[in-house]
Design an enzyme around this catalytic site. Sequence first.
Site, PDB file in Angstrom:
ATOM      1  N   GLN A 224      -4.701   4.870  -6.868  1.00 59.48           N
ATOM      2  CA  GLN A 224      -3.317   5.403  -6.658  1.00 59.48           C
ATOM      3  C   GLN A 224      -2.970   6.355  -7.360  1.00 59.48           C
ATOM      4  O   GLN A 224      -1.999   7.001  -7.416  1.00 59.48           O
ATOM      5  CB  GLN A 224      -2.355   4.192  -6.369  1.00 59.48           C
ATOM      6  CG  GLN A 224      -2.497   3.332  -5.455  1.00 59.48           C
ATOM      7  CD  GLN A 224      -1.537   2.065  -5.389  1.00 59.48           C
ATOM      8  OE1 GLN A 224      -1.650   0.903  -5.541  1.00 59.48           O
ATOM      9  NE2 GLN A 224      -0.174   2.583  -5.464  1.00 59.48           N
ATOM     10  N   ARG A 371       4.810  -2.542  -3.764  1.00 57.54           N
ATOM     11  CA  ARG A 371       5.422  -1.890  -2.884  1.00 57.54           C
ATOM     12  C   ARG A 371       7.005  -1.952  -3.535  1.00 57.54           C
ATOM     13  O   ARG A 371       7.998  -2.254  -2.994  1.00 57.54           O
ATOM     14  CB  ARG A 371       5.653  -2.294  -1.434  1.00 57.54           C
ATOM     15  CG  ARG A 371       6.093  -1.410  -0.727  1.00 57.54           C
ATOM     16  CD  ARG A 371       5.644  -1.694   0.830  1.00 57.54           C
ATOM     17  NE  ARG A 371       5.865  -0.672   1.422  1.00 57.54           N
ATOM     18  CZ  ARG A 371       5.920  -0.514   2.978  1.00 57.54           C
ATOM     19  NH1 ARG A 371       5.135  -1.687   3.593  1.00 57.54           N
ATOM     20  NH2 ARG A 371       6.034   0.724   3.477  1.00 57.54           N
ATOM     21  N   CYS A 372       7.203  -1.496  -4.934  1.00 53.99           N
ATOM     22  CA  CYS A 372       8.536  -1.653  -5.386  1.00 53.99           C
ATOM     23  C   CYS A 372       8.374  -0.751  -6.788  1.00 53.99           C
ATOM     24  O   CYS A 372       7.194  -0.305  -7.155  1.00 53.99           O
ATOM     25  CB  CYS A 372       8.927  -3.047  -5.725  1.00 53.99           C
ATOM     26  SG  CYS A 372       8.737  -3.692  -7.425  1.00 53.99           S
TER      27      CYS A 372
END
Length: 787
Positions: A224, A371-372
């Site tokens: 990522q 996801r935060c």
Amino acid sequence: MTTTHEPTSPEIGGIGHSLRRKEDDRFIQGAGNYLDDIRLPGMLHMSILRSPVAHARITKIDASEAEAMDGVVAVVTGEMLAGYNLAWMPTLSGDTQAVLATDKVRYQGQEVAAVIATDPYIAKDATSLIIVDYDELEAITTPQQSLQTDTLIRDEKDGQTDNVAYTWESGDKAATDAAFAAAAKVVSLDTHYPRSHPAPLETCGAVADVNPATGQATIYLTSQAPHAHRTLFALVAGLPEENIRIISPDIGGGFGNKVPIYPGYVVATAASLVIGKPVKWVESRSENLISTGFARDYYMHGELALDDNNRITGMRASILSDQGAFFADAQPSKFRAGLFHICTGSYDFPNAHVEAKGAFTNKAPGGVAYRCSFRVTEASYIIERLVDVAAAELGVDPTEFRSLNFIKKEQFPYLSPTGFVYDSGDYHAAMDLAKQMIDYDGWRAKQAAGREEGRLIGIGVASFTEVVGAGPSRDYDIVGLKMFDSAELRVHPTGKAILKLGVKSQGQGHETTFAQIVAQELGIPATDIKVVEGDTDNTPYGLGTYASRSTPVAGAATAVISRQLRDKAREIAAHLLEANPDDLDWEPGKFFVRGSPESSVTIQDIAFAAYTNHPEGMQAGLEGVHYYDPPNMTYPFGTYIVVVEVDPGDYTWKVHDMVAVDDCGVRINPMIVEGQIHGGLTEGFAKANMQWITFDEGGNCIGSNFLDYLVPTAYETPNFRLGETVTPSPHHPIGAKGVGESATVGSPAAFVNAVVDAVSHFGVTNLDMPVLPHRLWGAINGVEAKP
Ligand code: CDP
């Protein structure tokens, strides 16, 4: 900064158009290029031998039988890596992590040895021929146990005399204690946000291709953050950075799982370096679930101080996090507990104090931002549960209690008691819309009537505020790398363009939305703009995609560089029209002479002229790069309301209706935003309803496959109805805030609040996630439910 924009035509497809995702053409044809699709000539395959036990001293490793197997090229052990100073590596939180275990194994699934072979199946089979003698030690499976025992998990670490990974605090303790001393009422909550796994569909992997003749290392990585990973590879492996090229191909979901550097990446690279051939390593599903970056696992105690008028006057929170065996989160170095100190949420009160402590345990490293934005999910959960507890104890409606305590629209920018400056918001508008959409009063009436008949209907609310878009670089870094981001834009002579970014999509649709920003600013149709990410040789430096930072940071960089090119385009247009640049007006796609719309040139004419007929003294071309350091984070928010019903027969619960009102400022692509919210709500529902990774007393991971760790399918997933308000970010060039994670952050509390509400008349005040039938039954019947 301007945040308004003129709508473009559908053909141009700028901001606000629900363009179909460009990248889906290849995905739906099965023509994506994922890591496992990469096959290089002469490529070897790697399989990792992992520890079957959670805590043990390694007394012997005998790889002779494996080495003798046909097709096996090499067996790599920690001892061999130690010869290259690679047995340990730094983590993104400044700790160290074993690449291959040399002294001890510290969790089940830890990497012990690796087999390199001509075929992936040979490599896997050969791992079973390696004999490892383990001298088992006490397995420490909870942070509470970890802080009490004398057994030291990190006994190799100089100066480490206990199992504490970090301690950290934020806010004003004295002022907060004073607010509590003066409070008319104090409410409190103890809750556990359970260990979760991001569980992307594609597991992690690497193909390392080190050319012995040139020293060039091309490493395909499920990353990522390819640029940051390149720099860290250079620093850790001592390879010259100009010779390292990280290529992050199509990624089948990341959700924070693909931010850390995993031992497998390092071993594959070291093996390729030594053997001189490409080496591929792809995790199995169970390897991914047992041994790669977990999330959450926060034991939280929260308290609110209240005055006589039901106003919150202070908040205290203390948390104990289960870090696993290595502190391998990717937190900005100033903030050891991530952004947990945003736990004051959407509420206006002057005093807050947060204490955080992390403990090492015999589990895989945890703490990834699933996801935060770092630890904002846990923060949002504790405050949204606490305000419900307060409302229940005060006997007031939870929506009214929230509205009374919300930060008001006119208070923005708002300085929170733990130091965040919220950029913009209108929390009352989101609440009002959500209540109206779901018919809140109607459901309250149905709930009351239902109770008469023994029906267990519950209504849950969560009004979250998120903080996304790290930098600014003065406050945010990852291992010293400042958090900014970049965009490089080239407009070709024929008026088509290529945009190169330092971030990396994992399914969020960047190829579409970032093209739309350029389309908006330059009037070039979005379909004519190619977006390139994930190749460090061909994109400008950036910190990557996680914490919903792409739109706030790289999106801003894209808008700024587009505007800079438009300024140059104006000069060229003036030259072509023989006019003064100041006398030209712009509409998306063309400049025209003010008052003479027939005297115009299109952006395509201008692009051609930039290479064929540019003014004397001007550099040819229409291209540039911009590195954007945001002045602040962005603060998306929303109100979610969910109606559930508990079955009094089997204690399962179902969702009758759910409304999610989100405000992420200006929406670039409304359809993609809705997709992001649907996905996030599904993940929030999974956490609340079914998803759980537990460990037995020996540290064995229960949840190592998708039969035990449940990923909701379309069958279980409720229907969601979405609403929106739009409060632009005042500092973002196009007024956008991030949204990728809002729903995962905001929704778990809404689900839990709803289930607690359904059974509150039995005296139930808290239920920990996942709210499974046996836990509900236990809470109603006053019996402690064992996992
Ligand atoms: O960093 P990440 O891409 O995960 O999150 P994001 O910046 O919130 O963006 C998720 C997706 O939603 C991207 O395709 C964005 O461009 C899009 N988006 C949007 O269309 N409008 C917004 N205001 C925010 C995001």
